[in-house]
Design a protein around this motif. Sequence first.
Motif, PDB file in Angstrom:
ATOM      1  N   SER A 117      -5.057   7.786  -9.129  1.00 26.64           N
ATOM      2  CA  SER A 117      -3.680   7.845  -8.621  1.00 26.64           C
ATOM      3  C   SER A 117      -3.495   7.147  -7.281  1.00 26.64           C
ATOM      4  O   SER A 117      -2.400   7.122  -6.754  1.00 26.64           O
ATOM      5  CB  SER A 117      -3.241   9.301  -8.503  1.00 26.64           C
ATOM      6  OG  SER A 117      -4.040   9.963  -7.549  1.00 26.64           O
ATOM      7  N   ARG A 118      -4.551   6.594  -6.724  1.00 28.40           N
ATOM      8  CA  ARG A 118      -4.402   5.891  -5.452  1.00 28.40           C
ATOM      9  C   ARG A 118      -5.387   4.731  -5.379  1.00 28.40           C
ATOM     10  O   ARG A 118      -6.377   4.696  -6.091  1.00 28.40           O
ATOM     11  CB  ARG A 118      -4.632   6.824  -4.274  1.00 28.40           C
ATOM     12  CG  ARG A 118      -6.084   7.245  -4.112  1.00 28.40           C
ATOM     13  CD  ARG A 118      -6.272   7.954  -2.794  1.00 28.40           C
ATOM     14  NE  ARG A 118      -7.624   8.475  -2.705  1.00 28.40           N
ATOM     15  CZ  ARG A 118      -7.983   9.401  -1.867  1.00 28.40           C
ATOM     16  NH1 ARG A 118      -7.093   9.926  -1.068  1.00 28.40           N
ATOM     17  NH2 ARG A 118      -9.220   9.816  -1.822  1.00 28.40           N
ATOM     18  N   ARG A 124       0.840  -1.193   0.000  1.00 31.77           N
ATOM     19  CA  ARG A 124       0.000   0.000   0.000  1.00 31.77           C
ATOM     20  C   ARG A 124       0.872   1.238   0.000  1.00 31.77           C
ATOM     21  O   ARG A 124       1.930   1.267   0.608  1.00 31.77           O
ATOM     22  CB  ARG A 124      -0.914  -0.037   1.212  1.00 31.77           C
ATOM     23  CG  ARG A 124      -1.855  -1.211   1.096  1.00 31.77           C
ATOM     24  CD  ARG A 124      -2.908  -1.178   2.179  1.00 31.77           C
ATOM     25  NE  ARG A 124      -3.799  -2.283   1.977  1.00 31.77           N
ATOM     26  CZ  ARG A 124      -3.830  -3.370   2.729  1.00 31.77           C
ATOM     27  NH1 ARG A 124      -3.039  -3.483   3.754  1.00 31.77           N
ATOM     28  NH2 ARG A 124      -4.657  -4.336   2.479  1.00 31.77           N
ATOM     29  N   ARG A 125       0.388   2.268  -0.678  1.00 28.80           N
ATOM     30  CA  ARG A 125       1.138   3.521  -0.787  1.00 28.80           C
ATOM     31  C   ARG A 125       0.547   4.555   0.158  1.00 28.80           C
ATOM     32  O   ARG A 125      -0.611   4.477   0.542  1.00 28.80           O
ATOM     33  CB  ARG A 125       1.073   4.027  -2.230  1.00 28.80           C
ATOM     34  CG  ARG A 125       1.677   3.060  -3.227  1.00 28.80           C
ATOM     35  CD  ARG A 125       1.684   3.665  -4.625  1.00 28.80           C
ATOM     36  NE  ARG A 125       0.444   4.269  -5.006  1.00 28.80           N
ATOM     37  CZ  ARG A 125      -0.481   3.689  -5.771  1.00 28.80           C
ATOM     38  NH1 ARG A 125      -0.299   2.484  -6.227  1.00 28.80           N
ATOM     39  NH2 ARG A 125      -1.587   4.325  -6.094  1.00 28.80           N
ATOM     40  N   ARG A 126       1.334   5.568   0.451  1.00 30.77           N
ATOM     41  CA  ARG A 126       0.920   6.619   1.386  1.00 30.77           C
ATOM     42  C   ARG A 126      -0.364   7.318   0.968  1.00 30.77           C
ATOM     43  O   ARG A 126      -1.137   7.716   1.803  1.00 30.77           O
ATOM     44  CB  ARG A 126       2.032   7.649   1.552  1.00 30.77           C
ATOM     45  CG  ARG A 126       3.181   7.144   2.378  1.00 30.77           C
ATOM     46  CD  ARG A 126       3.919   8.310   3.002  1.00 30.77           C
ATOM     47  NE  ARG A 126       4.758   7.872   4.076  1.00 30.77           N
ATOM     48  CZ  ARG A 126       4.339   7.656   5.320  1.00 30.77           C
ATOM     49  NH1 ARG A 126       3.110   7.817   5.641  1.00 30.77           N
ATOM     50  NH2 ARG A 126       5.184   7.279   6.251  1.00 30.77           N
ATOM     51  N   GLU A 127      -0.586   7.478  -0.328  1.00 29.24           N
ATOM     52  CA  GLU A 127      -1.772   8.214  -0.747  1.00 29.24           C
ATOM     53  C   GLU A 127      -3.025   7.336  -0.782  1.00 29.24           C
ATOM     54  O   GLU A 127      -4.105   7.802  -1.085  1.00 29.24           O
ATOM     55  CB  GLU A 127      -1.548   8.893  -2.105  1.00 29.24           C
ATOM     56  CG  GLU A 127      -1.238   7.942  -3.227  1.00 29.24           C
ATOM     57  CD  GLU A 127       0.248   7.647  -3.403  1.00 29.24           C
ATOM     58  OE1 GLU A 127       0.593   7.013  -4.402  1.00 29.24           O
ATOM     59  OE2 GLU A 127       1.072   8.022  -2.558  1.00 29.24           O
ATOM     60  N   ASP A 128      -2.875   6.047  -0.469  1.00 28.48           N
ATOM     61  CA  ASP A 128      -4.021   5.151  -0.449  1.00 28.48           C
ATOM     62  C   ASP A 128      -4.968   5.528   0.688  1.00 28.48           C
ATOM     63  O   ASP A 128      -4.574   6.156   1.663  1.00 28.48           O
ATOM     64  CB  ASP A 128      -3.568   3.700  -0.271  1.00 28.48           C
ATOM     65  CG  ASP A 128      -2.852   3.153  -1.501  1.00 28.48           C
ATOM     66  OD1 ASP A 128      -2.902   3.816  -2.558  1.00 28.48           O
ATOM     67  OD2 ASP A 128      -2.255   2.078  -1.401  1.00 28.48           O
ATOM     68  N   ALA A 129      -6.232   5.126   0.528  1.00 26.24           N
ATOM     69  CA  ALA A 129      -7.238   5.434   1.543  1.00 26.24           C
ATOM     70  C   ALA A 129      -7.994   4.164   1.915  1.00 26.24           C
ATOM     71  O   ALA A 129      -8.136   3.246   1.106  1.00 26.24           O
ATOM     72  CB  ALA A 129      -8.203   6.494   1.021  1.00 26.24           C
ATOM     73  N   MET A 136      -1.660   5.449   5.321  1.00 30.26           N
ATOM     74  CA  MET A 136      -2.932   5.505   4.606  1.00 30.26           C
ATOM     75  C   MET A 136      -3.877   6.497   5.280  1.00 30.26           C
ATOM     76  O   MET A 136      -3.845   6.654   6.494  1.00 30.26           O
ATOM     77  CB  MET A 136      -3.616   4.132   4.593  1.00 30.26           C
ATOM     78  CG  MET A 136      -2.893   3.084   3.811  1.00 30.26           C
ATOM     79  SD  MET A 136      -3.728   1.486   3.925  1.00 30.26           S
ATOM     80  CE  MET A 136      -5.108   1.760   2.832  1.00 30.26           C
ATOM     81  N   GLN A 137      -4.721   7.132   4.483  1.00 25.88           N
ATOM     82  CA  GLN A 137      -5.790   7.965   5.025  1.00 25.88           C
ATOM     83  C   GLN A 137      -6.898   7.004   5.449  1.00 25.88           C
ATOM     84  O   GLN A 137      -7.321   6.163   4.669  1.00 25.88           O
ATOM     85  CB  GLN A 137      -6.309   8.922   3.958  1.00 25.88           C
ATOM     86  CG  GLN A 137      -7.521   9.704   4.393  1.00 25.88           C
ATOM     87  CD  GLN A 137      -8.166  10.471   3.233  1.00 25.88           C
ATOM     88  OE1 GLN A 137      -7.713  10.423   2.097  1.00 25.88           O
ATOM     89  NE2 GLN A 137      -9.244  11.152   3.532  1.00 25.88           N
TER      90      GLN A 137
END
Length: 173
Positions: free
Chosen positions: A99-100, A2-7, A50-51
């Motif tokens: 993008s996420r 998972r990437r930082r911008e994922d929610a 993640m958000q």
Amino acid sequence: MRRREDALLVDGYNMIGAWPELARLKEKSLEEARDRLLEMLADYQGFSGMQIVVVFDAHQVPGVGSSFKQYRVSVVFTKEKETADACIERLASEMAMRSRNLYVATSDQVEQRVAFGKGALRISARELLIDIGQNRKEIEKVLERPKNKRNELDNNLSLDVRMKLERWRRGQN
């Protein structure tokens, strides 16, 4: 990965009912179970980046709904006559971006299919609990690493530079 911008959208009461620790807490106090869920998700958010948005079903409670941040996790109580599923569907539509990745955590089969139709990836309550446990182990490993108490920079300086710095430290030029 998972990437930082994922929610991640989380069906709060679904997790409380599915996770043994929270189900036991719920028997004593629903508020304590909610707080513990938010603590666990805050740790997970801090490590994963993640958000996270947790939705609690308030469809049988009068009012206009509310949203706030607790432990830097977004918390949403649905509006009167709105289910958590409907709120999650609405938020999934609003948050969907190319993008996420958008994940929806619920064990509700119908909600999983609807979320998938909105472009979200589903994660079951059990899978999220396992992921949180694995992240906790990673955090413990990082915290257990022995800290070097010596000044590593000092070991890499030449004797001449170390002597000059020592004179400066003592106020001697």
